[in-house]
Design a protein around this motif. Structure first.
Motif: not given
Length: 556
Positions: A177-192, A239-246
């Motif tokens: 069961l998932v919940t989140g408070s990181v806004p999507a598409g905001s630059g705060l890395s919700s996907s990572a 499909g996200v080629n991440s450099g590892g910072m997030d």
């Protein structure tokens, strides 16, 4: 080193958040998630896995040039309540696949629908000789449409192939069961954050979290660096080629500290203590950065301009470079300074080398037409690279889609090198004050210095890298007028959030002033306003709550 630290075990939320005062605002949310899990699945969760979002304090668009950055974990996070499902319960649910490792994934947000899926063991003919010892499992992930469960599946994928060899050594059935408070598409890395939390949840449910645990395949449980590497690979599944910072910021962060993350010669992280008398305020411009739509003219284009510029500069300063070598600016600086391959010259020497190299960037300037630098054409760029058109296309265009008629090689290079230098100056200022057992006066000077560097970064992002937008420009300007020492965009840009350095005792006043002056905020109140603009102090990285009679916690 932080990367080699094991996963510690905690017993209270106070341990996770640093104090009872800091933990109190989070307790209800954690308890409500556990209660909802019990309502939906008929039993208490075994764990709640947590992974925070991150804010990049300084160092934008330089990670893929392999220069260091300075992110920190934020208080906003992804939580996943999870537990293994008894095998006998499968017979009561026709929708649940009766195969090893089946998953029921639900989300507290009503717009995200319930998902049921299961991995499959690869048949021998499906495994190439190259991957024969790497992957035994497959799990369908739709990379064309970034659905919420794709990030859950991505986290699961790496755990399956890292810890389970097949049917003889199979994973548990899992409820999430998932919940989140990181806004999507905001630059705060919700996907990572989602991928890290998912990875940690599947590790925990399958008993792969512990200081010395070793499974039947001989894999020891992961340390922090191992989890970062696994999460990086997992996120590439969507499909996200991440450099590892997030991922590194989400996993390795410490309270009251930023992370100085280096990508060359390998990914390493060290804590940088931040001033205690100021906090960071995140403000969402409410412009959603749609990477899928803007990548051709934004992010992807900047990557190509940065890589091509590095090749041209390398040739201009006499460095040998092979036709197939996509050299980065960090590598150019290292070779220019005589750094040994695979070595790290150190922060001070790197800053000095960058300073020496900056005057050589003029070779990237375009010709001037009617007093305006329009950028170089594709034909000019290919010629400057020294490559034949076919070789140029293979090296720089065959793997990415871009749209442009003019390319701003000089502007991008100027931003990358000056931003890399600002990161080093930011880090050095913090380290020197901490080493000197800072007084009130020295910390005040430090805060002023950090604010100045953040402001310079915003100007560079807006004018040289051109990854800002009118709303971000307005928001950073209004933040400075409202009393911020410094304010800049954070994340990829073209929308998303800003980060501002604000005196600790003036946060409420600052937020009110920004609300009154930034037009999109004027009608926001209560929860809507607190979702758009909020203060945060750097916090601890990813963790989980283990529920077993008393409350136990494991935390990264």
């Amino acid at each position: 080193m932080i990367a080699h630290q094991p996963i510690p075990v905690f017993h209270t939320l106070t341990d996770v958040f640093g104090s009872e005062e800091a933990a109190l605002p989070h307790a209800k949310r954690w308890n409500d998630l556990a209660a909802q899990f019990e309502v939906r699945f008929g039993r208490k969760p075994t764990y709640i896995a947590r992974a925070p979002g991150r804010v990049n304090l300084i160092g934008e668009h330089i990670d893929y040039a392999l220069f260091g950055v300075l992110p920190a974990a934020v208080e906003r996070d992804i939580l996943i309540a999870c537990g293994s499902r008894p095998t006998q319960s499968l017979s009561h649910h026709a929708e649940i696949p009766d195969t090893p490792g089946s998953v029921i994934a639900e989300n507290l947000h009503p717009k995200y629908t319930r998902q049921v899926f299961a991995p499959a063991v690869k048949e021998p003919q499906e495994v190439s000789e190259q991957d024969a010892h790497a992957e035994s499992w497959k799990l369908d992930i739709n990379t064309k449409e970034l659905r919420w469960e794709s990030y859950v599946k991505a986290g699961y994928y790496g755990v399956l192939n890292h810890h389970f060899s097949g049917v003889e050594n199979s994973p548990a059935h899992v409820d999430l069961l998932v919940t989140g408070s990181v806004p999507a598409g905001s630059g705060l890395s919700s996907s990572a954050a989602m991928v890290v939390a998912s990875t940690l949840a599947f590790l925990a449910v399958n008993g792969k979290v512990g200081d010395s645990l070793e499974d039947n395949g001989g894999h020891k449980s992961l340390d922090k660096g191992g989890l970062v590497e696994l999460a990086m690979k997992n996120e590439k599944r969507v499909g996200v080629n991440s450099g590892g910072m997030d991922q590194a910021a989400s996993v390795m962060s410490d309270p009251s500290s930023a992370l100085y993350i280096r990508f060359y010669p390998s990914l390493t992280a060290s804590a940088v203590r931040l001033p205690t008398r100021a906090v960071f305020v995140i403000a969402n411009s409410l412009v959603v950065a749609d990477k899928a739509l803007s990548a051709k003219r934004g992010y992807n284009l900047r990557v190509v301009e940065t890589l091509v510029g590095a090749r041209i500069l390398a040739q201009a300063v006499g460095l040998p470079i092979a036709p197939v070598d996509r050299i980065t600016y960090r590598e150019v600086v290292g070779r220019f300074a005589g750094e040994q391959p695979g070595a790290d010259m150190g922060a001070d020497a790197l800053e000095a080398a960058i300073t020496r190299l900056e005057p050589r960037l003029d070779v990237l300037k375009p010709s001037v037409t009617d007093g305006v630098q329009l950028g170089v054409t594709m034909e000019e760029m290919v010629q400057m690279s020294g490559l034949a058109p076919d070789a140029f296309h293979e090296a720089y265009l065959s793997w990415v889609d871009i749209e442009a008629t003019r390319f701003q090689l000089y502007k991008r290079a100027k931003h990358v090198l000056t931003e890399a230098r600002r990161v080093l100056q930011f880090r050095r200022a913090c380290v020197e004050v901490e080493a000197a057992a800072s007084s009130d006066g020295s910390e005040a000077a430090l805060i002023d210095s950090l604010g100045r560097l953040m402001n310079e970064s915003q100007v560079s992002c807006a004018e040289l890298f051109e990854c800002s937008c009118p709303e971000l420009d307005d928001l950073t300007r209004l933040a400075r007028q409202a009393g911020a020492y410094g304010s800049r965009l954070t994340g990829a840009g073209w929308g998303g959030c800003t980060v501002s350095l604000v005196a600790e005792g003036k946060v409420t006043e600052f937020i009110q002033k920004v609300k009154e002056t930034y037009p999109p905020y004027k009608n926001l109140e209560g929860t809507a306003l607190s979702e758009a603009i909020f203060a945060t102090k750097p916090g601890r990285g990813a963790c989980g709550q283990y529920i077993y009679f008393a409350l136990d916690l494991f935390c990264l």
